[in-house]
Design an enzyme around this catalytic site. Sequence first.
Site, mmCIF file in Angstrom:
data_model
loop_
_atom_site.group_PDB
_atom_site.id
_atom_site.type_symbol
_atom_site.label_atom_id
_atom_site.label_comp_id
_atom_site.label_asym_id
_atom_site.label_seq_id
_atom_site.Cartn_x
_atom_site.Cartn_y
_atom_site.Cartn_z
ATOM 1 N N LYS A 164 0.819 -1.223 0.000
ATOM 2 C CA LYS A 164 0.000 0.000 0.000
ATOM 3 C C LYS A 164 0.848 1.267 0.000
ATOM 4 O O LYS A 164 0.329 2.364 -0.132
ATOM 5 C CB LYS A 164 -0.935 0.010 1.214
ATOM 6 C CG LYS A 164 -1.989 -1.069 1.158
ATOM 7 C CD LYS A 164 -2.901 -1.000 2.356
ATOM 8 C CE LYS A 164 -3.951 -2.094 2.288
ATOM 9 N NZ LYS A 164 -4.827 -2.082 3.458
ATOM 10 N N CYS A 165 2.164 1.125 0.151
ATOM 11 C CA CYS A 165 3.079 2.265 0.257
ATOM 12 C C CYS A 165 3.752 2.524 -1.091
ATOM 13 O O CYS A 165 4.419 1.645 -1.646
ATOM 14 C CB CYS A 165 4.127 1.965 1.335
ATOM 15 S SG CYS A 165 5.475 3.159 1.406
ATOM 16 N N GLY A 166 3.599 3.751 -1.604
ATOM 17 C CA GLY A 166 4.206 4.113 -2.882
ATOM 18 C C GLY A 166 5.722 4.001 -2.869
ATOM 19 O O GLY A 166 6.321 3.540 -3.850
#
Length: 139
Positions: free
Chosen positions: A10-12
């Site tokens: 979920k983390c860019g």
Amino acid sequence: MTITIYHNPKCGTSRNTLALIRNTGEEPEIIEYLTQVPSKLRLQELISAMGVPVREVMRQKETIYAELQLADAKWSDDELIDFMLQHPILINRPIVVSEIGVRLCRPSELVLDILSKPQCAAFNKEDGEAVIDAAGKRV
């Protein structure tokens, strides 16, 4: 040696780091640390190998960090590690392990310092920022 990434999909920043690893032609071992929480010993080993203070490996922007009053200097490193294991969202990401070293890759291009293979193609982050040019060189 296999490259390992402690990853949050979920983390860019984590996704960009994974993409930079794959841009070398390598497929890393992916540990989604929110569901595959490392052992206390493994987390201690990673922090030691990075040579950084425990607090640098904590996500201080997380709501739980404030709720638990973790900014208070009273907590020992051992206690902070226990909090990270109880609430893995507090573990900053991504952490990458390679034959060259271990690094918290924020920003994502820090991973380039610990990859032994060159980049195979131009690479832009998800937001469009150029990182690698068409010649495979860092921008």
